[in-house]
Design an enzyme around this catalytic site. Structure first.
Site, PDB file in Angstrom:
ATOM      1  N   SER A 120      14.403 -10.041  -3.777  1.00  0.00           N
ATOM      2  CA  SER A 120      14.750 -11.364  -3.248  1.00  0.00           C
ATOM      3  C   SER A 120      16.092 -11.823  -3.783  1.00  0.00           C
ATOM      4  O   SER A 120      16.804 -12.569  -3.123  1.00  0.00           O
ATOM      5  CB  SER A 120      13.731 -12.413  -3.700  1.00  0.00           C
ATOM      6  N   HIS A 141      14.691  -7.256   3.224  1.00  0.00           N
ATOM      7  CA  HIS A 141      14.045  -8.409   2.599  1.00  0.00           C
ATOM      8  C   HIS A 141      13.046  -9.033   3.571  1.00  0.00           C
ATOM      9  O   HIS A 141      13.434  -9.726   4.518  1.00  0.00           O
ATOM     10  CB  HIS A 141      15.107  -9.425   2.157  1.00  0.00           C
ATOM     11  N   GLU A 153      15.660  -9.635   6.535  1.00  0.00           N
ATOM     12  CA  GLU A 153      17.091  -9.566   6.243  1.00  0.00           C
ATOM     13  C   GLU A 153      17.415  -8.124   5.839  1.00  0.00           C
ATOM     14  O   GLU A 153      16.870  -7.623   4.856  1.00  0.00           O
ATOM     15  CB  GLU A 153      17.449 -10.535   5.111  1.00  0.00           C
ATOM     16  N   ASN A 192      17.283 -17.515   1.272  1.00  0.00           N
ATOM     17  CA  ASN A 192      17.116 -18.135  -0.050  1.00  0.00           C
ATOM     18  C   ASN A 192      18.347 -18.929  -0.487  1.00  0.00           C
ATOM     19  O   ASN A 192      18.228 -19.887  -1.245  1.00  0.00           O
ATOM     20  CB  ASN A 192      16.755 -17.087  -1.103  1.00  0.00           C
TER      21      ASN A 192
HETATM   22  N1  LIG Z   1       6.162 -12.834  -3.119  1.00  0.00           N
HETATM   23  C1  LIG Z   1       7.099 -13.219  -2.242  1.00  0.00           C
HETATM   24  O1  LIG Z   1       6.981 -14.261  -1.570  1.00  0.00           O
HETATM   25  C2  LIG Z   1       8.323 -12.357  -2.018  1.00  0.00           C
HETATM   26  C3  LIG Z   1       9.072 -12.518  -0.837  1.00  0.00           C
HETATM   27  C4  LIG Z   1      10.147 -11.661  -0.596  1.00  0.00           C
HETATM   28  C5  LIG Z   1      10.487 -10.696  -1.532  1.00  0.00           C
HETATM   29  N2  LIG Z   1       9.756 -10.581  -2.689  1.00  0.00           N
HETATM   30  C6  LIG Z   1      10.145  -9.529  -3.617  1.00  0.00           C
HETATM   31  O2  LIG Z   1       9.242  -8.441  -3.448  1.00  0.00           O
HETATM   32  C7  LIG Z   1       9.087  -7.756  -4.699  1.00  0.00           C
HETATM   33  C8  LIG Z   1       7.620  -7.682  -5.046  1.00  0.00           C
HETATM   34  O3  LIG Z   1       7.112  -8.985  -5.147  1.00  0.00           O
HETATM   35  P1  LIG Z   1       5.537  -9.273  -5.041  1.00  0.00           P
HETATM   36  O4  LIG Z   1       5.412 -10.756  -4.894  1.00  0.00           O
HETATM   37  O5  LIG Z   1       4.902  -8.372  -4.057  1.00  0.00           O
HETATM   38  O6  LIG Z   1       5.077  -8.849  -6.525  1.00  0.00           O
HETATM   39  P2  LIG Z   1       3.591  -8.547  -7.038  1.00  0.00           P
HETATM   40  O7  LIG Z   1       3.601  -8.855  -8.481  1.00  0.00           O
HETATM   41  O8  LIG Z   1       2.581  -9.195  -6.155  1.00  0.00           O
HETATM   42  O9  LIG Z   1       3.425  -6.950  -6.834  1.00  0.00           O
HETATM   43  C9  LIG Z   1       4.172  -6.013  -7.579  1.00  0.00           C
HETATM   44  C10 LIG Z   1       3.362  -4.729  -7.662  1.00  0.00           C
HETATM   45  O10 LIG Z   1       4.177  -3.726  -8.280  1.00  0.00           O
HETATM   46  C11 LIG Z   1       3.349  -2.964  -9.153  1.00  0.00           C
HETATM   47  N3  LIG Z   1       4.213  -2.320 -10.142  1.00  0.00           N
HETATM   48  C12 LIG Z   1       4.740  -2.849 -11.278  1.00  0.00           C
HETATM   49  N4  LIG Z   1       5.510  -1.938 -11.894  1.00  0.00           N
HETATM   50  C13 LIG Z   1       5.471  -0.807 -11.136  1.00  0.00           C
HETATM   51  C14 LIG Z   1       6.053   0.470 -11.255  1.00  0.00           C
HETATM   52  N5  LIG Z   1       6.872   0.772 -12.263  1.00  0.00           N
HETATM   53  N6  LIG Z   1       5.772   1.401 -10.305  1.00  0.00           N
HETATM   54  C15 LIG Z   1       4.935   1.102  -9.283  1.00  0.00           C
HETATM   55  N7  LIG Z   1       4.346  -0.096  -9.115  1.00  0.00           N
HETATM   56  C16 LIG Z   1       4.629  -1.047 -10.026  1.00  0.00           C
HETATM   57  C17 LIG Z   1       2.362  -3.950  -9.721  1.00  0.00           C
HETATM   58  O11 LIG Z   1       1.194  -3.283 -10.206  1.00  0.00           O
HETATM   59  C18 LIG Z   1       2.093  -4.847  -8.513  1.00  0.00           C
HETATM   60  O12 LIG Z   1       0.971  -4.377  -7.770  1.00  0.00           O
HETATM   61  C19 LIG Z   1       9.940  -8.509  -5.704  1.00  0.00           C
HETATM   62  O13 LIG Z   1      11.202  -7.907  -5.775  1.00  0.00           O
HETATM   63  C20 LIG Z   1      10.059  -9.897  -5.094  1.00  0.00           C
HETATM   64  O14 LIG Z   1      11.246 -10.567  -5.501  1.00  0.00           O
HETATM   65  C21 LIG Z   1       8.673 -11.375  -2.950  1.00  0.00           C
END
Ligand SMILES: NC(=O)c1ccc[n+]([C@@H]2O[C@H](COP(=O)([O-])OP(=O)(O)OC[C@H]3O[C@@H](n4cnc5c(N)ncnc54)[C@H](O)[C@@H]3O)[C@@H](O)[C@H]2O)c1
Length: 288
Positions: A120, A141, A153, A192
């Site tokens: 993000s 994104h 994006e 964002n």
């Molecule tokens: N949540 C949102 O609204 C949103 C929106 C757009 C983008 N993002 C981006 O998406 C990405 C993930 O966010 P999320 O909200 O899904 O996070 P989350 O915490 O829900 O999920 C992350 C997952 O990654 C796993 N993980 C951690 N370390 C790891 C590794 N080394 N290898 C493999 N798996 C691993 C964790 O076990 C977890 O299941 C981030 O970069 C975030 O900025 C989030």
């Protein structure tokens, strides 16, 4: 025309499982990897539940739902990504974690595969240092909840080749049926960069006593036609996510509009992340 038929997704949390579900519903093969077996099991259960709900609503036949689920492979190691033409990382927003995952991904996917990050707020160009073939690396994104949100994006870096950007655009558009916007690697991209200062302004307004939470939210809903007010929206995005995005963008731009107000900082420090923890700016019933 979309050329991607097999997608690998690293990280099966909120975003990874949503990306996986969208690709499955589009008829693609999906390999989902997570370092946590519990997260992988929860993701499969979540996707299965969503597919079943679509059957109940007669949006999918039982056969289609079962075919989609059969196209999902959960994997305990990245070797399972060797047949994927596209690999997307959706691991936590921590530079070191993402760099390690991307370096490992680059070793396991085919030399022709595109590698993408769902970051993000970390500059995609900074993440490119983790990848050997930077011309095949870019940002995709997605927005939460992924199966329902139509925008993606597609973020190009100075290294990304036109061909890679075209593959990612076609994957989003004709593959997933979503709308891609192709943008340069700028802090917060487009959504964002506009949204985060708005959410922080609402939090600041509350913090200063300028207006009550309900007044702020009602005003933007009924005065501007927003489906939910900014404080409710921040709670649903996750206050930890909002804070992290603001800090990262502030680190890049030093824009005072991106300074996190005290009320938001304290809520995050107290573990009150919004809807997912039951408390944020407002009180919520927790679902999972
Ligand atoms: N949540 C949102 O609204 C949103 C929106 C757009 C983008 N993002 C981006 O998406 C990405 C993930 O966010 P999320 O909200 O899904 O996070 P989350 O915490 O829900 O999920 C992350 C997952 O990654 C796993 N993980 C951690 N370390 C790891 C590794 N080394 N290898 C493999 N798996 C691993 C964790 O076990 C977890 O299941 C981030 O970069 C975030 O900025 C989030």
């Amino acid at each position: 025309m979309n050329t991607i038929s097999a997608v690998g997704v690293v990280g099966s949390g909120t975003m990874g499982r949503g990306i996986a579900e969208s690709a499955l519903r589009a008829g693609m093969q999906v390999v989902l990897y997570d370092s946590s077996q519990d997260a992988l099991s929860a993701a499969r259960k979540h996707i299965e539940g969503n597919l079943q709900r679509s059957v109940v609503k007669e949006q999918l036949t039982a056969q289609q739902a079962s075919d989609h689920l059969a196209s999902l492979k959960t994997a305990g190691e990245l070797g399972a990504f060797s047949g994927c033409q596209l690999a997307i990382e959706a691991v936590p927003e921590i530079l070191e974690v993402k760099l390690a995952v991307l370096a490992s991904l680059a070793e396991h996917v085919a030399g022709t595969a595109i590698i993408a990050s769902n970051t993000s707020s970390i500059p995609v160009t900074r993440l490119a240092q983790g990848v050997a073939n930077r011309d095949r690396f870019l940002g995709v994104h997605f927005f939460n909840p992924v199966p329902r949100m139509p925008l993606v994006e597609v973020v190009r870096t100075l290294h990304s080749s036109d061909a890679s950007v075209a593959v990612a655009r076609d994957f989003v558009e004709s593959g997933l049926g979503k709308t891609p916007v192709i943008i340069e690697d700028r802090p917060g991209f487009v959504v964002n960069a506009l949204l985060i200062p708005f959410l922080l302004a609402a939090a600041r307004m509350l913090d200063s006593g300028y207006a009550e939470a309900e007044t702020i939210d009602t005003s933007m809903r009924l005065g501007c036609g927003h489906p939910m007010g900014p404080l409710t929206l921040a709670d649903f995005i996750g206050l930890d996510v909002v804070c992290a995005a603001a800090d990262a963008m502030h680190g890049e731009t030093h824009d005072p509009a991106l300074v996190v107000p005290n009320n938001l900082r304290r809520l995050v420090e107290a573990g009150h992340f919004g809807a997912k923890t039951g408390r944020g700016f407002l009180a919520h019933e927790t679902s999972e």
